[in-house]
Design a protein around this motif. Structure first.
Motif, PDB file in Angstrom:
ATOM      1  N   LYS A  60       0.773  -1.345  -0.243  1.00  0.00           N
ATOM      2  CA  LYS A  60       0.350   0.187  -0.082  1.00  0.00           C
ATOM      3  C   LYS A  60       1.058   1.309  -0.128  1.00  0.00           C
ATOM      4  O   LYS A  60       0.132   2.175  -0.201  1.00  0.00           O
ATOM      5  CB  LYS A  60      -0.940   0.205   1.130  1.00  0.00           C
ATOM      6  N   VAL A  61       1.911   0.801   0.822  1.00  0.00           N
ATOM      7  CA  VAL A  61       2.937   2.116   1.274  1.00  0.00           C
ATOM      8  C   VAL A  61       4.292   2.112   0.165  1.00  0.00           C
ATOM      9  O   VAL A  61       4.523   0.995   0.625  1.00  0.00           O
ATOM     10  CB  VAL A  61       2.410   3.244   2.156  1.00  0.00           C
ATOM     11  N   VAL A  62       5.083   3.070   0.681  1.00  0.00           N
ATOM     12  CA  VAL A  62       6.347   3.124   0.641  1.00  0.00           C
ATOM     13  C   VAL A  62       6.981   4.595   1.407  1.00  0.00           C
ATOM     14  O   VAL A  62       6.059   5.419   1.462  1.00  0.00           O
ATOM     15  CB  VAL A  62       6.845   3.450  -0.999  1.00  0.00           C
ATOM     16  N   VAL A  63       8.342   3.835   2.102  1.00  0.00           N
ATOM     17  CA  VAL A  63       8.486   4.991   2.979  1.00  0.00           C
ATOM     18  C   VAL A  63      10.356   5.906   2.370  1.00  0.00           C
ATOM     19  O   VAL A  63      10.649   5.115   2.128  1.00  0.00           O
ATOM     20  CB  VAL A  63       8.786   4.625   4.531  1.00  0.00           C
ATOM     21  N   ILE A  64      10.208   7.290   2.515  1.00  0.00           N
ATOM     22  CA  ILE A  64      11.268   7.104   1.120  1.00  0.00           C
ATOM     23  C   ILE A  64      11.833   8.258   2.733  1.00  0.00           C
ATOM     24  O   ILE A  64      11.448   8.619   3.277  1.00  0.00           O
ATOM     25  CB  ILE A  64      11.646   7.965   0.219  1.00  0.00           C
ATOM     26  N   LYS A  65      13.138   8.586   2.013  1.00  0.00           N
ATOM     27  CA  LYS A  65      13.500   9.969   3.439  1.00  0.00           C
ATOM     28  C   LYS A  65      13.750  10.915   2.293  1.00  0.00           C
ATOM     29  O   LYS A  65      13.861  11.440   1.487  1.00  0.00           O
ATOM     30  CB  LYS A  65      15.329   9.158   3.356  1.00  0.00           C
TER      31      LYS A  65
END
Length: 292
Positions: free
Chosen positions: A137-142
């Protein structure tokens, strides 16, 4: 007579070709064809149309060539389908180097990017080097320009342009984004010593809904101006829980009129609310609130 003159002309061209092979070349065109020639020395293109007025008899050979507007179209169709292109140094040299057409017709050197800078998140979220977590569902990036020691963005794979585009069916997605953000804080080495906030900018500069997970030290060289500071320390920054509650209650997320003016407010410390005159003075002041 005309055959003799033609033989002498070809002999002269052949002799010149031997001495200056890079300047002379003879090209035969079929009726209806066009030859585009380019001068290597000057940035312009010369285009020559077919000349179908080659003599077909000794008598015709002595007649002067008619101008284009005087030509008899019926006679043109009956004439020989082939014609000779003049062999001057400019024409032959251009015909000898057809690839130069592109150089003589320059196009803008400006390369269009994948999109406007505001679309940059769409690129970053696909970059494995930027990703720190992802699921279906999601992605986490810096954050590329973090405003604190720890600053991540949680983005849904489903494209949602802004908070105003959110609908009731997105509630579960926003809750999942918050859960992922909370998990990032729990896994952070400084999660127990630094305070974190999870929220959204009311009027984000970057397209695509994204949840900020940011530590409240604001110890970063990328925090440079009043806009940066006020976007995270005023009501311009809306808590994640408040966005979810508004969506569940009203079926949409509303942004108050005049919200953009919050970015112009004076610099107030987010801990003690003391006003600071400049960003450097504010940063010095923030050090007094850092955990020892």
């Amino acid at each position: 007579m005309w055959l003799w003159a033609k033989a002498i002309r070809l002999l002269a061209i052949t002799t010149c070709q031997r001495r200056f092979p890079h300047l002379y070349n003879q090209v035969t065109l079929k009726q209806g064809q066009k030859l585009h020639m380019v001068n290597q020395l000057f940035p312009y293109t010369v285009s020559f149309n077919e000349d179908a007025s080659s003599p077909t008899s000794p008598r015709e050979g002595s007649k002067p060539t008619k101008r284009p507007h005087q030509r008899d179209p019926c006679r043109d169709e009956a004439e020989s389908p082939a014609s000779k292109v003049a062999t001057s140094s400019l024409q032959a040299r251009a015909a000898y180097s057809p690839p130069l057409v592109e150089k003589a017709t320059p196009v803008s050197a400006k390369v269009e990017s994948a999109g406007h800078w505001s679309q940059g998140l769409k690129v970053s979220m696909q970059d494995p080097k930027m990703q720190v977590y992802k699921d279906e569902k999601v992605v986490v990036i810096k954050d590329k320009y973090p405003k604190a020691r720890h600053h991540w963005l949680v983005l849904p794979w489903e494209f949602i342009s802004s908070l105003k585009a959110l609908r009731p069916e997105h509630c579960q997605l926003l809750k999942h984004m918050q859960q992922v953000g909370d998990s990032m804080v729990q896994k952070c080495p400084d999660g127990q010593t630094l305070r974190f906030r999870l929220g959204y900018h009311a009027i984000p500069s970057m397209s695509h809904v994204h949840l900020h997970v940011i530590s409240q030290d604001f110890d970063s060289p990328c925090l440079k101006n009043k806009k940066h500071w006020n976007s995270f320390t005023t009501d311009y920054f809306i808590e994640s829980q408040d966005v979810i509650a508004m969506l569940e209650r009203d079926g949409k997320v509303s942004v108050k009129d005049g919200t953009s003016e919050l970015l112009k407010l004076p610099l107030h410390c987010h801990v003690c609310r003391k006003e600071q005159a400049t960003i450097p003075k504010l940063k010095d002041h923030l050090k007094t609130h850092l955990p020892s």
